[in-house]
Design a protein around this motif. Structure first.
Motif, PDB file in Angstrom:
ATOM      1  N   THR A 327       0.837  -1.195   0.000  1.00  0.00           N
ATOM      2  CA  THR A 327       0.000   0.000   0.000  1.00  0.00           C
ATOM      3  C   THR A 327       0.873   1.246   0.000  1.00  0.00           C
ATOM      4  OG1 THR A 327      -1.739  -1.169   1.196  1.00  0.00           O
ATOM      5  CG2 THR A 327      -1.776   1.241   1.299  1.00  0.00           C
ATOM      6  N   GLY A 328       0.607   2.149  -0.935  1.00  0.00           N
ATOM      7  CA  GLY A 328       1.392   3.377  -1.026  1.00  0.00           C
ATOM      8  C   GLY A 328       0.997   4.389   0.047  1.00  0.00           C
ATOM      9  N   THR A 329       1.859   5.358   0.259  1.00  0.00           N
ATOM     10  CA  THR A 329       1.591   6.350   1.319  1.00  0.00           C
ATOM     11  C   THR A 329       0.385   7.224   0.954  1.00  0.00           C
ATOM     12  OG1 THR A 329       3.261   7.755   0.268  1.00  0.00           O
ATOM     13  CG2 THR A 329       3.957   6.485   2.204  1.00  0.00           C
ATOM     14  N   LEU A 330       0.243   7.546  -0.324  1.00  0.00           N
ATOM     15  CA  LEU A 330      -0.880   8.403  -0.716  1.00  0.00           C
ATOM     16  C   LEU A 330      -2.206   7.649  -0.569  1.00  0.00           C
ATOM     17  CD1 LEU A 330      -1.225  11.287  -1.747  1.00  0.00           C
ATOM     18  CD2 LEU A 330      -1.264  10.376  -4.066  1.00  0.00           C
ATOM     19  N   ALA A 331      -2.236   6.395  -1.012  1.00  0.00           N
ATOM     20  CA  ALA A 331      -3.447   5.576  -0.887  1.00  0.00           C
ATOM     21  C   ALA A 331      -3.827   5.446   0.588  1.00  0.00           C
ATOM     22  CB  ALA A 331      -3.227   4.194  -1.506  1.00  0.00           C
ATOM     23  N   LYS A 332      -2.818   5.218   1.424  1.00  0.00           N
ATOM     24  CA  LYS A 332      -3.076   5.053   2.870  1.00  0.00           C
ATOM     25  C   LYS A 332      -3.614   6.342   3.473  1.00  0.00           C
ATOM     26  CE  LYS A 332      -2.578   2.565   6.752  1.00  0.00           C
ATOM     27  NZ  LYS A 332      -3.116   3.492   7.729  1.00  0.00           N
ATOM     28  N   LYS A 333      -3.013   7.468   3.088  1.00  0.00           N
ATOM     29  CA  LYS A 333      -3.435   8.760   3.641  1.00  0.00           C
ATOM     30  C   LYS A 333      -4.866   9.098   3.186  1.00  0.00           C
ATOM     31  CE  LYS A 333      -1.984  13.628   3.887  1.00  0.00           C
ATOM     32  NZ  LYS A 333      -1.172  14.679   3.255  1.00  0.00           N
ATOM     33  N   LEU A 334      -5.176   8.785   1.916  1.00  0.00           N
ATOM     34  CA  LEU A 334      -6.532   9.018   1.415  1.00  0.00           C
ATOM     35  C   LEU A 334      -7.536   8.125   2.149  1.00  0.00           C
ATOM     36  CD1 LEU A 334      -5.847   9.302  -2.411  1.00  0.00           C
ATOM     37  CD2 LEU A 334      -7.066  11.026  -1.046  1.00  0.00           C
ATOM     38  N   TYR A 335      -7.175   6.870   2.303  1.00  0.00           N
ATOM     39  CA  TYR A 335      -8.064   5.939   3.004  1.00  0.00           C
ATOM     40  C   TYR A 335      -8.331   6.413   4.429  1.00  0.00           C
ATOM     41  CZ  TYR A 335      -9.914   1.651   5.042  1.00  0.00           C
ATOM     42  OH  TYR A 335     -10.713   0.741   5.689  1.00  0.00           O
ATOM     43  N   ASP A 336      -7.255   6.748   5.144  1.00  0.00           N
ATOM     44  CA  ASP A 336      -7.404   7.181   6.539  1.00  0.00           C
ATOM     45  C   ASP A 336      -8.218   8.473   6.637  1.00  0.00           C
ATOM     46  OD1 ASP A 336      -5.956   5.008   7.378  1.00  0.00           O
ATOM     47  OD2 ASP A 336      -4.062   6.106   7.612  1.00  0.00           O
ATOM     48  N   THR A 337      -7.970   9.397   5.714  1.00  0.00           N
ATOM     49  CA  THR A 337      -8.666  10.687   5.775  1.00  0.00           C
ATOM     50  C   THR A 337     -10.136  10.533   5.396  1.00  0.00           C
ATOM     51  OG1 THR A 337      -6.584  11.742   5.146  1.00  0.00           O
ATOM     52  CG2 THR A 337      -8.573  13.087   5.006  1.00  0.00           C
ATOM     53  N   LEU A 338     -10.393   9.837   4.292  1.00  0.00           N
ATOM     54  CA  LEU A 338     -11.796   9.680   3.858  1.00  0.00           C
ATOM     55  C   LEU A 338     -12.601   8.887   4.886  1.00  0.00           C
ATOM     56  CD1 LEU A 338     -11.370   9.068   0.009  1.00  0.00           C
ATOM     57  CD2 LEU A 338     -12.248  11.116   1.138  1.00  0.00           C
ATOM     58  N   THR A 339     -12.059   7.788   5.371  1.00  0.00           N
ATOM     59  CA  THR A 339     -12.819   7.015   6.370  1.00  0.00           C
ATOM     60  C   THR A 339     -12.919   7.801   7.680  1.00  0.00           C
ATOM     61  OG1 THR A 339     -10.845   5.768   7.007  1.00  0.00           O
ATOM     62  CG2 THR A 339     -12.282   4.761   5.366  1.00  0.00           C
ATOM     63  N   GLY A 340     -11.882   8.547   8.028  1.00  0.00           N
ATOM     64  CA  GLY A 340     -11.948   9.400   9.228  1.00  0.00           C
ATOM     65  C   GLY A 340     -13.097  10.393   9.143  1.00  0.00           C
ATOM     66  N   ILE A 341     -13.246  10.994   7.977  1.00  0.00           N
ATOM     67  CA  ILE A 341     -14.358  11.941   7.768  1.00  0.00           C
ATOM     68  C   ILE A 341     -15.696  11.198   7.786  1.00  0.00           C
ATOM     69  CG2 ILE A 341     -15.449  13.449   6.043  1.00  0.00           C
ATOM     70  CD1 ILE A 341     -12.570  14.307   5.203  1.00  0.00           C
ATOM     71  N   GLN A 342     -15.745  10.061   7.092  1.00  0.00           N
ATOM     72  CA  GLN A 342     -17.002   9.306   6.999  1.00  0.00           C
ATOM     73  C   GLN A 342     -17.515   8.869   8.374  1.00  0.00           C
ATOM     74  OE1 GLN A 342     -15.510   6.399   4.216  1.00  0.00           O
ATOM     75  NE2 GLN A 342     -16.377   7.451   2.440  1.00  0.00           N
ATOM     76  N   TYR A 343     -16.592   8.517   9.268  1.00  0.00           N
ATOM     77  CA  TYR A 343     -16.985   8.074  10.612  1.00  0.00           C
ATOM     78  C   TYR A 343     -17.061   9.231  11.612  1.00  0.00           C
ATOM     79  CZ  TYR A 343     -16.591   3.208   9.140  1.00  0.00           C
ATOM     80  OH  TYR A 343     -16.783   2.013   8.515  1.00  0.00           O
ATOM     81  N   GLY A 344     -16.878  10.464  11.120  1.00  0.00           N
ATOM     82  CA  GLY A 344     -16.974  11.624  12.012  1.00  0.00           C
ATOM     83  C   GLY A 344     -15.861  11.670  13.049  1.00  0.00           C
ATOM     84  N   GLN A 345     -14.714  11.067  12.730  1.00  0.00           N
ATOM     85  CA  GLN A 345     -13.609  11.010  13.691  1.00  0.00           C
ATOM     86  C   GLN A 345     -12.647  12.177  13.531  1.00  0.00           C
ATOM     87  OE1 GLN A 345     -12.331   7.211  12.344  1.00  0.00           O
ATOM     88  NE2 GLN A 345     -13.547   6.063  13.844  1.00  0.00           N
ATOM     89  N   ILE A 346     -12.635  12.785  12.341  1.00  0.00           N
ATOM     90  CA  ILE A 346     -11.712  13.895  12.096  1.00  0.00           C
ATOM     91  C   ILE A 346     -12.470  15.049  11.454  1.00  0.00           C
ATOM     92  CG2 ILE A 346      -9.699  12.358  11.877  1.00  0.00           C
ATOM     93  CD1 ILE A 346      -9.870  12.829   8.809  1.00  0.00           C
ATOM     94  N   ASP A 347     -11.796  16.162  11.364  1.00  0.00           N
ATOM     95  CA  ASP A 347     -12.386  17.371  10.796  1.00  0.00           C
ATOM     96  C   ASP A 347     -12.881  17.109   9.362  1.00  0.00           C
ATOM     97  OD1 ASP A 347     -13.008  20.127  10.724  1.00  0.00           O
ATOM     98  OD2 ASP A 347     -11.191  20.485   9.534  1.00  0.00           O
ATOM     99  N   ASP A 348     -13.986  17.718   8.997  1.00  0.00           N
ATOM    100  CA  ASP A 348     -14.625  17.525   7.687  1.00  0.00           C
ATOM    101  C   ASP A 348     -14.608  18.864   6.943  1.00  0.00           C
ATOM    102  OD1 ASP A 348     -16.314  16.970   5.539  1.00  0.00           O
ATOM    103  OD2 ASP A 348     -18.121  16.809   6.769  1.00  0.00           O
ATOM    104  N   PRO A 349     -13.477  19.196   6.305  1.00  0.00           N
ATOM    105  CA  PRO A 349     -13.326  20.552   5.766  1.00  0.00           C
ATOM    106  C   PRO A 349     -14.335  20.892   4.666  1.00  0.00           C
ATOM    107  CG  PRO A 349     -11.547  19.127   4.997  1.00  0.00           C
ATOM    108  CD  PRO A 349     -12.300  18.356   6.017  1.00  0.00           C
TER     109      PRO A 349
END
Lengths: 366, 366
Positions: A327-349
């Motif tokens: 898994t590449g760093t960009l794919a991982k960062k996108l996955y973590d950010t998108l799922t973080g937003i989807q689950y309401g765990q991180i800021d949703d800009p």
């Protein structure tokens, strides 16, 4: 929307909920579903939430014979506070109407359908699983129900929304897949129905997927149907390649699905200052760049898996391994950010997430 | 066929039969239908003739979402002696299995399905209308019924055969139609599902047909999806042009339906010593030959209309009028001969017609 009343008929026999760790994709359904009918005289009418049960459909219904149907797929997530959240549902509902347009199906009132979706999810909120990576998959589908064997748009339809608690797409976390370029079969073509979410596109894809699975691939990469050289999609996902210092994804051309996750990836990358290039990309060019060491990552995007890294892509006798098959760093960062937003765990800009509020009024309880 | 038992459950409430002169196409259905189920463990099983009634289908059934379905269309005719006749039914049943293969649907036992068809028609023989040009349309359809939202071939199917008494396709006799060349939309493409009788092909065709109908055309002429120059089909018919001293029809290429009437036209023309050329034909070439006065006739072929003369074909700003907009002698001779054979009124040199014999054994009455 000719009649905005939404009636609710609760079930008397509740089903057993599966354990979070035993969830598969799309095999378990909740206690209730939303249904709404269309007729020429009444338009879309008789909207109601009813117990989940088989539909009674005439054997001459056009959906069985001429495939006039459209669908959507989105997910409801549980926030850390236990609130149900939806990710960009208005984009899915807008796309449902775009699919309707292509398939000659009368448009639905987008605001009312969103309201109905939220009511249904609120009633079924105990079905939203809470383990990491799990969610409640939401499937609206419109089928043509007129019992008529002439080839013409149906004059009767049924819209149904069903809900399915789904497990993490990758049980052991995000994991690269192995795919093969499809040279023989075609999923969609310019002037066809590729941009619409309609059954025929998926039916056409089954044969190639079946052959690829036998050869040990989890998906196929579809090329355009005209010249068989331009990259279009991966399985039922959109596809991205990090080439040099930009991310390339095939531009929308009428035969590529306008994915909600695709849009979100593009907006997020641009938000991060990563250059995104939506353009035509041939398989030859990709291989050329790969041989020159310029392709750092490849991944698919879709509602089911969110981000799916591609570890290996086989094209005839050529094998491309991206990022050492990891898994590449960009794919991982996108996955973590998108799922973080989807689950309401991180800021949703971008304000992508919408709450399913318990106080939303149910119009009338049947 | 894992289980060849055919059970019969007769209805207790018989429907009123429509008058022969009020028959439309595909709107009235008979008292009974044939159904048969498929599961992985039992294969095709539970074959039975039952009262015509709505099917109970799970809202998650794959046919609604991913369009995995195939169908066939043929007709039963009443001979002068009042015997039901079928026209080349084995070709339709063989093609059903070819469609199954493309759509990843398990094959059916062709002999058993023919047997079941004949039993059903025998039971419903009083539904076969006797006025000139009328017949009983026979529609086998296979739908995928597994309740699963993953994109993969279904593990459960239902085969249904329904019957519909149909009127003469042209109420005032065989009558030339006006069609337009479709330049934007595509019905099928090489590598797609064009050769299979599957819903998605027909769903994809609705939009173009709707637009053409508004412009006063009864059908569209489909060009190939790749170069948009080769003639493929007309509406849901195969197409023929008499150019000079030969009859030209597009050669089968994977995206053109292998029509039973198409085959019959070719065999009959050759039987008459008329030269038939199955080859690629561009719309430019057709127009060139038309301008030189070499195109004498144009007609479509299909189960519904048998032969449908084309009086006018519009291609962008060009208008082609064939045989003065009147039915050509060859189209008329083909229509008279094919329908004469179908109704058992004239000699059948190829043994195309099969009787539905009353003495065929019904295995078990339920």
């Amino acid at each position: 929307m000719e009649n905005r009343t939404l009636r609710v008929f609760k079930t008397t026999t509740y089903r057993e909920k599966p354990n979070s760790d035993e969830l598969a994709f799309g095999r378990t359904f909740t206690d209730h579903m939303f249904v709404m009918d269309y007729s020429e005289s009444e338009g879309w009418h008789d909207a109601k939430i009813v117990p989940y049960e088989p539909l009674k459909v005439d054997p001459a219904a056009m959906v069985f014979h001429y495939g006039q149907s459209v669908f959507e797929g989105l997910k409801a997530y549980l926030s850390p506070k236990g609130e149900p959240l939806l990710f960009r549902p208005r984009k899915n509902i807008a796309r449902l109407n775009q699919s309707n347009e292509r398939l000659c199906i009368p448009p639905i009132d987008e605001g009312f359908l969103l309201h109905a979706l939220k009511q249904l999810i609120h009633i079924e909120k105990d079905w939203i699983p809470s383990s990491e990576g799990t969610s409640l998959y939401v499937r609206p589908v419109i089928i043509s129900t007129e019992p008529f064997l002439g080839v013409a748009p149906s004059k009767q339809y049924k819209l149904v929304v069903i809900l399915s608690p789904v497990g993490a797409y990758y049980k052991e976390g995000i994991n690269p897949i192995k795919i093969a370029v499809e040279n023989e079969y075609v999923r969609a073509v310019r002037g066809g129905t590729g941009e619409a979410k309609t059954g025929g596109n998926y039916a056409a894809s089954l044969k190639a997927q079946e052959i690829a699975a036998k050869d040990g691939y989890s998906q196929v990469l579809w090329l355009d149907g005209i010249e068989k050289k331009y990259i279009e999609e991966v399985g039922s996902m959109n596809v991205f390649f990090k080439i040099g210092d930009e991310v390339v994804t095939p531009q929308l051309n009428g035969s590529i699905l306008n994915g909600v996750t695709r849009s979100s990836v593009i907006e997020m990358l641009e938000h991060w200052g990563v250059m995104v290039n939506e353009r035509k990309l041939t398989i030859e060019e990709l291989y050329y760049e790969y041989q020159n060491g310029n392709v750092q990552e490849a991944f698919g995007s879709g509602t089911a898996a969110v981000i799916s890294p591609i570890g290996q892509l086989d094209w005839n006798e050529h094998q491309m391994v991206f990022n050492g098959g990891k898994t590449g760093t960009l794919a991982k960062k996108l996955y973590d950010t998108l799922t973080g937003i989807q689950y309401g765990q991180i800021d949703d800009p971008f304000n992508w997430v919408e709450k399913v509020l318990p106080e939303e009024k149910i119009d009338k309880v049947g």
